[in-house]
Design a protein around this motif. Structure first.
Motif, PDB file in Angstrom:
ATOM      1  N   LEU A 143      -2.044  12.055  -4.772  1.00  0.00           N
ATOM      2  CA  LEU A 143      -1.426  12.380  -6.059  1.00  0.00           C
ATOM      3  C   LEU A 143      -1.139  11.120  -6.868  1.00  0.00           C
ATOM      4  N   PRO A 144      -1.579  11.079  -8.107  1.00  0.00           N
ATOM      5  CA  PRO A 144      -1.284   9.906  -8.952  1.00  0.00           C
ATOM      6  C   PRO A 144       0.216   9.737  -9.134  1.00  0.00           C
ATOM      7  N   ASN A 145       0.622   8.476  -9.267  1.00  0.00           N
ATOM      8  CA  ASN A 145       2.019   8.070  -9.435  1.00  0.00           C
ATOM      9  C   ASN A 145       2.838   8.194  -8.153  1.00  0.00           C
ATOM     10  N   ASN A 146       2.208   8.654  -7.081  1.00  0.00           N
ATOM     11  CA  ASN A 146       2.952   8.786  -5.832  1.00  0.00           C
ATOM     12  C   ASN A 146       2.096   8.403  -4.636  1.00  0.00           C
ATOM     13  N   CYS A 147       1.016   7.650  -4.868  1.00  0.00           N
ATOM     14  CA  CYS A 147       0.105   7.308  -3.764  1.00  0.00           C
ATOM     15  C   CYS A 147       0.163   5.817  -3.453  1.00  0.00           C
ATOM     16  N   ILE A 148      -0.072   5.506  -2.179  1.00  0.00           N
ATOM     17  CA  ILE A 148      -0.003   4.136  -1.677  1.00  0.00           C
ATOM     18  C   ILE A 148      -1.340   3.767  -1.058  1.00  0.00           C
ATOM     19  N   VAL A 149      -1.861   2.605  -1.452  1.00  0.00           N
ATOM     20  CA  VAL A 149      -3.149   2.122  -0.959  1.00  0.00           C
ATOM     21  C   VAL A 149      -2.975   0.725  -0.376  1.00  0.00           C
ATOM     22  N   ALA A 182      -9.611   0.262  -9.984  1.00  0.00           N
ATOM     23  CA  ALA A 182      -9.972   1.645 -10.291  1.00  0.00           C
ATOM     24  C   ALA A 182      -8.969   2.630  -9.701  1.00  0.00           C
ATOM     25  N   ILE A 183      -8.573   2.413  -8.464  1.00  0.00           N
ATOM     26  CA  ILE A 183      -7.644   3.365  -7.855  1.00  0.00           C
ATOM     27  C   ILE A 183      -6.229   3.150  -8.391  1.00  0.00           C
ATOM     28  N   ALA A 184      -5.934   1.938  -8.869  1.00  0.00           N
ATOM     29  CA  ALA A 184      -4.653   1.705  -9.553  1.00  0.00           C
ATOM     30  C   ALA A 184      -4.637   2.427 -10.894  1.00  0.00           C
ATOM     31  N   ASN A 185      -5.765   2.418 -11.587  1.00  0.00           N
ATOM     32  CA  ASN A 185      -5.856   3.143 -12.861  1.00  0.00           C
ATOM     33  C   ASN A 185      -5.704   4.645 -12.654  1.00  0.00           C
ATOM     34  N   TYR A 186      -6.092   5.130 -11.508  1.00  0.00           N
ATOM     35  CA  TYR A 186      -5.890   6.542 -11.173  1.00  0.00           C
ATOM     36  C   TYR A 186      -4.398   6.863 -11.047  1.00  0.00           C
ATOM     37  N   GLY A 187      -3.632   5.842 -10.640  1.00  0.00           N
ATOM     38  CA  GLY A 187      -2.187   6.030 -10.541  1.00  0.00           C
ATOM     39  C   GLY A 187      -1.579   5.629  -9.223  1.00  0.00           C
ATOM     40  N   CYS A 188      -2.358   4.984  -8.355  1.00  0.00           N
ATOM     41  CA  CYS A 188      -1.825   4.559  -7.055  1.00  0.00           C
ATOM     42  C   CYS A 188      -1.224   3.158  -7.134  1.00  0.00           C
ATOM     43  N   ASN A 189      -0.258   2.896  -6.283  1.00  0.00           N
ATOM     44  CA  ASN A 189       0.250   1.548  -6.080  1.00  0.00           C
ATOM     45  C   ASN A 189      -0.595   0.895  -4.998  1.00  0.00           C
ATOM     46  N   VAL A 190      -1.200  -0.238  -5.330  1.00  0.00           N
ATOM     47  CA  VAL A 190      -2.162  -0.887  -4.446  1.00  0.00           C
ATOM     48  C   VAL A 190      -1.590  -2.210  -3.942  1.00  0.00           C
ATOM     49  N   TYR A 191      -1.691  -2.392  -2.636  1.00  0.00           N
ATOM     50  CA  TYR A 191      -1.231  -3.620  -1.998  1.00  0.00           C
ATOM     51  C   TYR A 191      -2.458  -4.280  -1.391  1.00  0.00           C
ATOM     52  N   ALA A 192      -2.868  -5.403  -2.001  1.00  0.00           N
ATOM     53  CA  ALA A 192      -4.127  -6.060  -1.662  1.00  0.00           C
ATOM     54  C   ALA A 192      -3.850  -7.337  -0.861  1.00  0.00           C
ATOM     55  N   PHE A 193      -4.735  -7.617   0.095  1.00  0.00           N
ATOM     56  CA  PHE A 193      -4.526  -8.736   1.017  1.00  0.00           C
ATOM     57  C   PHE A 193      -5.839  -9.480   1.246  1.00  0.00           C
ATOM     58  N   ASP A 194      -5.761 -10.810   1.189  1.00  0.00           N
ATOM     59  CA  ASP A 194      -6.917 -11.637   1.535  1.00  0.00           C
ATOM     60  C   ASP A 194      -6.476 -13.103   1.584  1.00  0.00           C
ATOM     61  N   LYS A 210       7.115   6.124   4.815  1.00  0.00           N
ATOM     62  CA  LYS A 210       6.200   6.673   3.814  1.00  0.00           C
ATOM     63  C   LYS A 210       4.805   6.865   4.386  1.00  0.00           C
ATOM     64  N   ILE A 211       4.105   7.840   3.833  1.00  0.00           N
ATOM     65  CA  ILE A 211       2.716   8.085   4.181  1.00  0.00           C
ATOM     66  C   ILE A 211       1.832   7.108   3.400  1.00  0.00           C
ATOM     67  N   ILE A 212       0.847   6.534   4.080  1.00  0.00           N
ATOM     68  CA  ILE A 212      -0.125   5.669   3.424  1.00  0.00           C
ATOM     69  C   ILE A 212      -1.330   6.534   3.066  1.00  0.00           C
ATOM     70  N   ASP A 213      -1.641   6.618   1.792  1.00  0.00           N
ATOM     71  CA  ASP A 213      -2.739   7.491   1.373  1.00  0.00           C
ATOM     72  C   ASP A 213      -4.103   6.933   1.759  1.00  0.00           C
ATOM     73  N   VAL A 214      -4.303   5.645   1.533  1.00  0.00           N
ATOM     74  CA  VAL A 214      -5.606   5.036   1.807  1.00  0.00           C
ATOM     75  C   VAL A 214      -5.417   3.692   2.508  1.00  0.00           C
ATOM     76  N   LEU A 215      -6.141   3.524   3.602  1.00  0.00           N
ATOM     77  CA  LEU A 215      -6.263   2.220   4.260  1.00  0.00           C
ATOM     78  C   LEU A 215      -7.723   1.811   4.156  1.00  0.00           C
ATOM     79  N   LYS A 216      -7.977   0.730   3.424  1.00  0.00           N
ATOM     80  CA  LYS A 216      -9.334   0.212   3.279  1.00  0.00           C
ATOM     81  C   LYS A 216      -9.372  -1.214   3.805  1.00  0.00           C
TER      82      LYS A 216
END
Length: 254
Positions: free
Chosen positions: A66-72, A86-98, A151-157
């Motif tokens: 769900l947008p505005n309530n998803c965690i990536v 792209a997935i942030a534009n959909y409405g997810c909060n994205v936590y990026a690591f590298d 919290k539930i993690i919606d996407v792990l990439k």
């Protein structure tokens, strides 16, 4: 690419693969490849986020992201933000690591936060790999750091250049996969497919099945990295993106 035999052998051995003990190394590899080719769920809403080639990833939206309530959680950026944006534009909060691209912690955009941290099987402040020193954390520790413990993690990439072998045992032991809806990752399979160590190959196969099957995941898509396949025609099925969906969340939605 990372070569971690000791980490692989830490995978729990109490998972019955129902394999004949007399199988040869080649037969075990064939069985594993067949398993990883077998689609067990048909996704109804396959959505691409990011570029059409390398850098973009498909997400099965059947789990109710769900947008505005998803965690990536997105591990492995390599200066390509197309999926994250792209997935942030959909409405997810994205936590990026590298930790390999020379960037410090910062807010990349309104919904994308970047951390100069690598994903690893242990918590290490000075991990030496390829001549560099990186800060690395387990997936469980990163979840705690971000205050996502409940919290539930919606996407792990993750696309971490062989580092997937280094995290498997910790991911299994932590039980964190049961709280994740979708997992998408690139498996750098060449190390396993060219290995002559039967115990190592069997341990990896056991760990992979244990991680996903015991947590209710089904494989809904796989896609070979075409650019790598062209570069290495002698090593088919060795750089492959796999997409898994947690059936628990599909059942809840329905």
């Amino acid at each position: 690419m990372l070569k971690p035999p000791s980490a692989l052998l830490k995978v729990p051995t109490n998972y019955d693969l129902k394999l004949d003990d007399n199988l040869t190394l080649s037969q075990i590899k064939e069985t594993m490849v067949k398993y990883l080719h077998t689609i067990t769920y048909k996704c109804q809403n396959d959505t691409r986020f990011g570029k059409s080639g390398d850098g973009g990833w498909n997400i099965c939206m059947d789990v109710g992201i769900l947008p505005n309530n998803c965690i990536v959680y997105s591990f492995g950026i390599n200066n390509d933000w197309s999926f994250d944006d792209a997935i942030a534009n959909y409405g997810c909060n994205v936590y990026a690591f590298d930790p390999t691209i020379g960037l410090e912690n910062h807010k990349h955009s309104e919904r994308v936060w970047f951390y100069n941290i690598g994903l690893y099987g242990d918590n290490v402040n000075n991990l030496k790999l390829h001549g560099s020193h990186w800060k690395a954390r387990t997936l469980s520790s990163i979840r705690e750091m971000l205050h996502h413990g409940n919290k539930i993690i919606d996407v792990l990439k993750f696309d971490i250049e062989g580092g997937e072998y280094l995290i498997l045992h910790q991911v299994i032991e932590s039980g964190i996969l049961s709280d994740i809806k979708v997992v998408a990752f690139e498996l750098h399979f060449s190390y396993i497919m060219t290995s002559n160590d039967k115990d190592l190959v069997l341990s990896f196969y056991r760990g992979l099945k244990m991680a996903f099957e015991q947590n209710g995941f089904k494989l809904w898509k796989w896609h070979e990295n075409e650019s790598m396949a062209r570069k290495h025609p002698d090593l088919p099925f060795c750089w492959v993106e796999f997409y898994w969906v947690n059936m628990k969340f599909i059942e809840k939605k329905n």
